[in-house]
Design an enzyme around this catalytic site. Structure first.
Site, PDB file in Angstrom:
ATOM      1  N   HIS A  24      41.420  25.785  16.772  1.00 24.15           N
ATOM      2  CA  HIS A  24      41.875  26.912  17.594  1.00 24.15           C
ATOM      3  C   HIS A  24      43.391  27.065  17.526  1.00 24.15           C
ATOM      4  CE1 HIS A  24      43.626  24.379  20.735  1.00 24.15           C
ATOM      5  NE2 HIS A  24      42.549  23.617  20.643  1.00 24.15           N
ATOM      6  N   GLU A  94      35.924  19.496  22.731  1.00 26.91           N
ATOM      7  CA  GLU A  94      36.939  18.483  22.464  1.00 26.91           C
ATOM      8  C   GLU A  94      36.599  17.158  23.153  1.00 26.91           C
ATOM      9  OE1 GLU A  94      38.780  17.125  20.577  1.00 26.91           O
ATOM     10  OE2 GLU A  94      40.766  18.058  20.611  1.00 26.91           O
TER      11      GLU A  94
END
Length: 213
Positions: A24, A94
């Protein structure tokens, strides 16, 4: 004996297609070096621009599937990169940093009194969330690899996720220990590609930058 998560997801003949990894774009905490696991931060304007440039790098590529972490920084990156029919994959979220969430590595080293502390080596401690070990993350991203690797027989697959989860995923794909991810630098907004050569899992492209001039 090696941990099961470090083994290949499946045996496959050599194919020409790639697993394309997109980290990202930049957030406030990725800029400052704070560990950002479960905290659901938006992209900075610079991160959005970086995601659009990632889409430019993907121009001309077709994908048979695309998967994305459900956290908004990854979802927005996938959208701005122009990926279509993206399936949310919670396994790509994550690393849960537990009590180290929001802290930088220097802050954690000061807190622990260990000047050599490193997340891949020393792991996490419980906090507002339980935290995960590197093996926990490897186990869940292995499920993603088990799903997407067979799709390479049909075409390219895109995965949009986070710095640590993608570094661990790449390590598992390469049949290395998940801790090998400590040696794989992956910048915000970067693009990488994994595939096979003579039947062996390989890195085709790693950490290609999408930053503007």
């Amino acid at each position: 004996m090696s941990h099961p998560a470090s083994q290949p997801a499946a045996n496959h003949v050599e194919v020409e297609h790639s697993i394309v990894l997109i980290r990202h774009g930049e957030t406030e905490w990725s800029r400052s070096g704070q560990h950002t696991g479960t905290t659901d931060l938006p992209l900075l304007p610079e991160g959005e621009a970086c995601a659009r440039r990632a889409g430019e790098l993907l121009a001309g590529m077709s994908f048979v599937a695309a998967f994305c972490s459900p956290l908004q920084r990854a979802v927005r990156t996938a959208e701005l990169a122009g990926l279509r029919d993206v399936e949310l994959a919670p396994e790509l979220r994550e690393w849960d940093y537990g009590g180290y969430e929001g802290l930088t590595t220097p802050q954690i080293r000061e807190q622990t009194g260990d000047p050599t502390w490193e997340i891949f080596k020393d792991g996490t401690v419980p906090g507002d969330t339980p935290g995960e070990s590197v093996w926990d993350v490897a186990a869940r991203v292995s499920h993603v690899l088990a799903k997407v690797t067979p799709l390479l027989d049909e075409g390219n697959v895109a995965l949009v996720a986070h710095g640590h989860s993608l570094r661990i995923l790449a390590s598992v794909f390469l049949q290395m220990s998940p801790r090998f991810g400590a040696r794989l630098l992956l910048d915000a907004g970067s693009l990488s590609m994994l595939g096979f050569h003579h039947g062996q899992p390989t890195i085709q492209v790693w950490n290609r930058q999408t930053r503007g001039s």
